[in-house]
Design a protein around this motif. Structure first.
Motif, PDB file in Angstrom:
ATOM      1  N   HIS A  76       0.857  -1.189   0.000  1.00 56.57           N
ATOM      2  CA  HIS A  76       0.000   0.000   0.000  1.00 56.57           C
ATOM      3  C   HIS A  76       0.894   1.240   0.000  1.00 56.57           C
ATOM      4  O   HIS A  76       2.052   1.189   0.448  1.00 56.57           O
ATOM      5  N   VAL A  82      -8.738   2.143   0.546  1.00 56.42           N
ATOM      6  CA  VAL A  82      -8.834   0.730   0.895  1.00 56.42           C
ATOM      7  C   VAL A  82     -10.139   0.453   1.624  1.00 56.42           C
ATOM      8  O   VAL A  82     -10.781   1.360   2.167  1.00 56.42           O
ATOM      9  N   TYR A 129      -5.172  -7.382   5.094  1.00 57.69           N
ATOM     10  CA  TYR A 129      -6.632  -7.386   5.093  1.00 57.69           C
ATOM     11  C   TYR A 129      -7.200  -5.995   4.850  1.00 57.69           C
ATOM     12  O   TYR A 129      -8.227  -5.617   5.416  1.00 57.69           O
ATOM     13  N   PHE A 131      -8.361  -4.173   1.522  1.00 63.40           N
ATOM     14  CA  PHE A 131      -8.583  -4.400   0.098  1.00 63.40           C
ATOM     15  C   PHE A 131      -8.390  -3.107  -0.693  1.00 63.40           C
ATOM     16  O   PHE A 131      -8.985  -2.075  -0.349  1.00 63.40           O
ATOM     17  N   LEU A 133      -9.297  -0.468  -3.318  1.00 62.55           N
ATOM     18  CA  LEU A 133     -10.612  -0.153  -3.888  1.00 62.55           C
ATOM     19  C   LEU A 133     -10.551   0.736  -5.126  1.00 62.55           C
ATOM     20  O   LEU A 133     -11.545   0.866  -5.833  1.00 62.55           O
ATOM     21  N   LEU A 146     -18.403  -4.144   2.171  1.00 61.55           N
ATOM     22  CA  LEU A 146     -17.312  -4.740   2.945  1.00 61.55           C
ATOM     23  C   LEU A 146     -17.767  -5.829   3.895  1.00 61.55           C
ATOM     24  O   LEU A 146     -16.937  -6.592   4.403  1.00 61.55           O
ATOM     25  N   ARG A 280      -9.857 -13.658   1.970  1.00 58.57           N
ATOM     26  CA  ARG A 280      -9.400 -12.583   1.093  1.00 58.57           C
ATOM     27  C   ARG A 280      -9.797 -12.855  -0.353  1.00 58.57           C
ATOM     28  O   ARG A 280     -10.102 -11.930  -1.101  1.00 58.57           O
ATOM     29  N   GLN A 281      -9.836 -14.127  -0.737  1.00 51.78           N
ATOM     30  CA  GLN A 281     -10.237 -14.449  -2.098  1.00 51.78           C
ATOM     31  C   GLN A 281     -11.686 -14.071  -2.342  1.00 51.78           C
ATOM     32  O   GLN A 281     -12.041 -13.620  -3.436  1.00 51.78           O
ATOM     33  N   GLY A 283     -13.120 -11.513  -1.141  1.00 48.67           N
ATOM     34  CA  GLY A 283     -13.067 -10.078  -1.408  1.00 48.67           C
ATOM     35  C   GLY A 283     -12.613  -9.779  -2.820  1.00 48.67           C
ATOM     36  O   GLY A 283     -13.223  -8.964  -3.525  1.00 48.67           O
ATOM     37  N   LEU A 284     -11.550 -10.435  -3.249  1.00 49.49           N
ATOM     38  CA  LEU A 284     -11.045 -10.204  -4.606  1.00 49.49           C
ATOM     39  C   LEU A 284     -12.093 -10.590  -5.646  1.00 49.49           C
ATOM     40  O   LEU A 284     -12.310  -9.871  -6.627  1.00 49.49           O
ATOM     41  N   PHE A 287     -15.259  -7.997  -5.456  1.00 48.88           N
ATOM     42  CA  PHE A 287     -15.011  -6.647  -5.960  1.00 48.88           C
ATOM     43  C   PHE A 287     -14.748  -6.638  -7.463  1.00 48.88           C
ATOM     44  O   PHE A 287     -14.819  -5.591  -8.106  1.00 48.88           O
TER      45      PHE A 287
END
Length: 327
Positions: A76, A82, A129, A131, A133, A146, A280-281, A283-284, A287
């Motif tokens: 980041h 995020v 953790y 993400f 954006l 989220l 996390r996957q 989330g990916l 999004f």
């Protein structure tokens, strides 16, 4: 920084002024732009989740900008927008983490529950953790994605190829998942409180082919049903509504006790499963899907200092779609 903190079980949040927090080596500090208000926040307030240490700052649907980096953070940069979700840390070494099930980690931390969350001007997050954006879309519109969006997406994936999908509890998660399900070509059936005509009309406006009270049977057996409302009595109702071989998915982190029900409601190879947290996957994946599906959140924004009033409205079913605190 300013924060709305919970200092004891079942009390009102208190507005506090604190020293600005400093991130550890693998963390980032985020200046919060918006934080969604989730039903799980009510479970934290009501001490329905175990092991809460006070004071705690609720809120786990956080959108903001990175304004300070820990010494070891490389993924980041200052100014990145995020999103910080419910699952805020995993150990990476337990059996579940090693086998690709980090959502079941034995030593997790949860944003707004076991670590301070986003009902504040600033929040600290594990850099893994948070993400990315990008800059498209408003903070307030993105915030409900989220948790309501991510848990909704995980529960929708667990519904498999179900063509006729029931959604019990048409709030923040329900109205997001309905849009994703319609984009996938599914038929959505919405179940609400018997007197919540507004939510039923809302569901029809989002493409639901049927909307009614949660104790009603739809006009055709369901292939799967997802329960977002934290009411255990809905489990037998949903089992009654699904066909043989159908699946009922309990998507909340907390639910009141499930009453006894006759075995024939489960028989016929019906399945009853739960959704726990997210990966996390998830989330990916979500999004990436959200803009393709054209998902638009229905939100009402409030200032941080009105957090107690917002939680009361949520508890009483007075929020259509999702509530968001705007910083």
């Amino acid at each position: 920084m300013r924060a709305m903190a919970l200092t004891s079980p079942r009390s009102l949040l208190e507005l506090q002024e604190r020293d600005d927090p400093l991130p550890h080596a693998n963390e980032v500090r985020v200046k919060v732009g918006a934080c969604g208000v989730c039903r799980t926040d009510l479970h934290v307030l009501d001490a329905e989740l175990p092991g809460i240490r006070y004071p705690i700052v609720p809120g786990h649907e956080i959108v903001g900008r990175v304004d300070l980096l820990g010494a070891d953070v490389t993924n980041h940069r200052i100014g990145d927008r995020v999103g910080i979700p419910w699952l805020g840390y995993t150990c990476g070494v337990c059996r579940f983490c090693r086998e690709g099930m980090e959502n079941l980690c034995d030593r997790p931390l949860f944003t707004g529950y076991t670590r301070d969350g986003g009902f504040a001007t600033h929040a600290i997050a594990d850099a893994r953790y948070a993400f990315p954006l990008g800059d498209q879309g408003a903070d307030v519109s993105i915030a409900p994605l989220l948790c309501a969006g991510l848990i909704g997406w995980r529960s929708l994936v667990m519904a498999g190829s179900a063509e006729r999908l029931g959604i019990y509890g048409f709030g923040a998660a329900g109205h997001i998942v309905a849009q994703a399900a319609r984009w996938q070509g599914r038929c959505v059936y919405a179940f609400t409180r018997s007197d919540d005509i507004a939510a039923q009309d809302f569901a029809r406006g989002l493409g639901a082919v049927w909307a009614g009270a949660s104790d009603q049977l739809p006009d055709a057996p369901l292939d799967a049903a997802i329960i977002y409302a934290p009411a255990g009595r809905l489990v037998p109702a949903a089992l009654r509504a699904v066909r043989k071989g159908g699946r009922v998915i309990c998507a909340g982190i907390h639910m009141s006790d499930i009453p006894g029900f006759p075995y024939h409601l489960l028989w016929g190879e019906r399945q009853l499963v739960s959704v726990a947290n997210l990966t996390r996957q998830d989330g990916l994946d979500f999004f990436k899907i959200a803009p393709q599906a054209g998902i638009k959140t229905q939100t009402t924004a409030f200032p941080l200092v009105e957090a107690n009033e917002v939680l009361k409205k949520l508890r009483n079913g007075q929020i259509l779609g999702a509530a968001v605190l705007k910083l």
